[in-house]
Design a protein around this motif. Structure first.
Motif, PDB file in Angstrom:
ATOM      1  N   ALA A 130     -44.907 -33.840 -15.062  1.00 37.36           N
ATOM      2  CA  ALA A 130     -46.448 -33.178 -14.932  1.00 37.36           C
ATOM      3  C   ALA A 130     -46.862 -33.501 -14.499  1.00 37.36           C
ATOM      4  CB  ALA A 130     -47.497 -33.457 -16.688  1.00 37.36           C
ATOM      5  N   LEU A 131     -47.992 -33.209 -12.844  1.00 31.71           N
ATOM      6  CA  LEU A 131     -48.766 -33.558 -12.099  1.00 31.71           C
ATOM      7  C   LEU A 131     -50.536 -33.103 -12.564  1.00 31.71           C
ATOM      8  CD1 LEU A 131     -48.713 -35.428  -9.572  1.00 31.71           C
ATOM      9  CD2 LEU A 131     -49.071 -33.435  -8.285  1.00 31.71           C
ATOM     10  N   ALA A 174     -54.284 -35.784 -19.615  1.00 34.19           N
ATOM     11  CA  ALA A 174     -52.555 -36.107 -18.876  1.00 34.19           C
ATOM     12  C   ALA A 174     -52.220 -36.912 -20.381  1.00 34.19           C
ATOM     13  CB  ALA A 174     -53.381 -37.542 -18.502  1.00 34.19           C
ATOM     14  N   ALA A 175     -53.089 -37.271 -21.347  1.00 38.04           N
ATOM     15  CA  ALA A 175     -52.958 -37.772 -22.108  1.00 38.04           C
ATOM     16  C   ALA A 175     -52.553 -36.965 -23.559  1.00 38.04           C
ATOM     17  CB  ALA A 175     -54.482 -38.921 -23.422  1.00 38.04           C
ATOM     18  N   THR A 221     -42.933 -36.037 -19.115  1.00 40.63           N
ATOM     19  CA  THR A 221     -43.285 -37.742 -18.102  1.00 40.63           C
ATOM     20  C   THR A 221     -44.879 -37.106 -17.668  1.00 40.63           C
ATOM     21  OG1 THR A 221     -40.952 -37.652 -18.127  1.00 40.63           O
ATOM     22  CG2 THR A 221     -42.631 -38.666 -16.283  1.00 40.63           C
ATOM     23  N   VAL A 222     -45.752 -37.382 -17.120  1.00 31.54           N
ATOM     24  CA  VAL A 222     -46.208 -36.984 -15.920  1.00 31.54           C
ATOM     25  C   VAL A 222     -47.353 -38.422 -15.224  1.00 31.54           C
ATOM     26  CG1 VAL A 222     -49.272 -37.541 -16.657  1.00 31.54           C
ATOM     27  CG2 VAL A 222     -48.136 -36.815 -18.596  1.00 31.54           C
ATOM     28  N   THR A 223     -47.749 -37.949 -14.496  1.00 29.73           N
ATOM     29  CA  THR A 223     -48.248 -38.909 -13.266  1.00 29.73           C
ATOM     30  C   THR A 223     -49.537 -38.030 -12.759  1.00 29.73           C
ATOM     31  OG1 THR A 223     -46.268 -38.890 -11.858  1.00 29.73           O
ATOM     32  CG2 THR A 223     -47.659 -39.023 -10.769  1.00 29.73           C
ATOM     33  N   VAL A 224     -50.410 -38.726 -12.261  1.00 35.22           N
ATOM     34  CA  VAL A 224     -51.861 -38.612 -11.744  1.00 35.22           C
ATOM     35  C   VAL A 224     -52.383 -38.577 -11.046  1.00 35.22           C
ATOM     36  CG1 VAL A 224     -52.895 -38.265 -14.645  1.00 35.22           C
ATOM     37  CG2 VAL A 224     -53.040 -41.068 -13.016  1.00 35.22           C
ATOM     38  N   LEU A 244     -51.264 -43.293 -21.240  1.00 33.92           N
ATOM     39  CA  LEU A 244     -51.768 -41.757 -21.254  1.00 33.92           C
ATOM     40  C   LEU A 244     -50.895 -41.564 -19.754  1.00 33.92           C
ATOM     41  CD1 LEU A 244     -55.625 -42.799 -21.390  1.00 33.92           C
ATOM     42  CD2 LEU A 244     -53.765 -42.465 -22.902  1.00 33.92           C
ATOM     43  N   ALA A 245     -50.814 -42.236 -18.841  1.00 32.73           N
ATOM     44  CA  ALA A 245     -49.557 -41.578 -18.000  1.00 32.73           C
ATOM     45  C   ALA A 245     -48.461 -42.773 -17.794  1.00 32.73           C
ATOM     46  CB  ALA A 245     -50.289 -40.630 -16.897  1.00 32.73           C
ATOM     47  N   HIS A 246     -47.179 -41.616 -16.773  1.00 36.02           N
ATOM     48  CA  HIS A 246     -46.278 -43.062 -16.536  1.00 36.02           C
ATOM     49  C   HIS A 246     -46.553 -43.023 -15.173  1.00 36.02           C
ATOM     50  CE1 HIS A 246     -45.350 -40.202 -20.093  1.00 36.02           C
ATOM     51  NE2 HIS A 246     -44.701 -41.494 -20.130  1.00 36.02           N
ATOM     52  N   ALA A 247     -46.817 -42.846 -14.018  1.00 38.72           N
ATOM     53  CA  ALA A 247     -46.925 -42.919 -12.698  1.00 38.72           C
ATOM     54  C   ALA A 247     -48.319 -42.427 -12.039  1.00 38.72           C
ATOM     55  CB  ALA A 247     -45.752 -42.767 -12.222  1.00 38.72           C
ATOM     56  N   ALA A 248     -48.910 -42.851 -10.862  1.00 38.81           N
ATOM     57  CA  ALA A 248     -50.155 -42.300 -10.085  1.00 38.81           C
ATOM     58  C   ALA A 248     -49.624 -42.480  -8.860  1.00 38.81           C
ATOM     59  CB  ALA A 248     -50.864 -43.676 -10.479  1.00 38.81           C
TER      60      ALA A 248
END
Length: 253
Positions: A10-11, A24-25, A33-36, A52-56
């Motif tokens: 998810a983005l 995101a959390a 898997t979350v990218t903010v 709360l996320a995996h990457a930015a």
């Protein structure tokens, strides 16, 4: 909520604070898997550091080239299955003092920010035959409020985009929906409270009451309530839900 794939990526735009951070959390807790994405690297890094996320990735959603580069960076790690287009901004002014620049600012962030992110992720979603696009709009996209004509116009545009795009993508496996929160407990709302205090001389408690009265439940919406709605729309159990603008507003709409 059912059927949110734990292999999904998810983005979340505007993921460094407020509703975006909460979304995101929630997605991360569900195993996604979350990218903010956002403009403030420090805020984004804090979301990742807090687990709360995996990457930015850093981008200004109003800048299409910037968004394209950030989405490409995120997708290089894993194709994006879920887009939550949450980034937004709000400014208030009487219509007579709302110049073209104000309208452009509101459209650039609130509307074109959704357009840019969606155009960046959509080809891959269509090619894979599955995707979830959720735009965080506002009750201002479903009704009018005084003194925020530019903001409301931009949010109405988001809802129109969602409804049209959902029809265009109906047979592709990609759903497109909007979540429309009422007044929500975020730092963005604090700006509205400060404006009311400054212009009316009311106390913070009086300003809060003025905003909460729009909600028949007599309270503000919480970011977690918005996130729960997004989470449901991202799951396989919501595969027949598309083209909708769902109000999270205590019955206001």
């Amino acid at each position: 909520m059912s059927g949110l794939s734990r292999s999904s990526h998810a983005l979340v735009t505007g993921g460094g604070r407020g509703i975006g951070r909460e979304i995101a959390a929630a997605l991360s807790r569900a195993g996604t898997t979350v990218t903010v994405l956002g403009r403030n690297r420090a805020a984004l890094d804090d979301v990742v550091a807090q687990g709360l996320a995996h990457a930015a990735v850093v981008a200004d959603v109003a800048d299409q080239a910037s968004v394209n580069a950030a989405v490409a960076e995120a997708a290089a790690r894993q194709p994006v299955d879920i887009l939550v287009a949450n980034a937004g901004a709000a400014e208030s002014a009487p219509f007579a003092r709302s110049d073209a620049a104000l309208f452009r600012r509101m459209m650039d962030v609130n509307f074109f920010g959704v357009v840019h992110a969606t155009q960046a992720v959509l080809p891959s979603m269509k090619a894979r035959g599955h995707g979830r696009i959720v735009a965080v709009a506002s009750t201002a996209g479903l009704r009018g409020y005084a003194y925020v004509s530019a903001y409301a116009a931009a949010k109405h545009a988001v809802v129109g985009l969602v409804r049209s795009l959902a029809l265009e993508l109906a047979t592709t496996g990609v759903t497109v929906n909007a979540v429309c929160p009422g007044f929500t407990e975020t730092d963005l709302l604090e700006g509205s409270i400060d404006t009311i205090k400054r212009k009316t001389g009311r106390s913070r408690e009086q300003a809060l009451a003025e905003l909460a009265k729009h909600n028949p439940q007599g309270r503000l919406v919480t970011p977690a309530e918005v996130a729960d709605t997004v989470l449901w729309l991202c799951g396989d159990g919501a595969s027949a839900i598309t083209g909708q603008a769902i109000a999270v507003a205590g019955g206001e709409i």
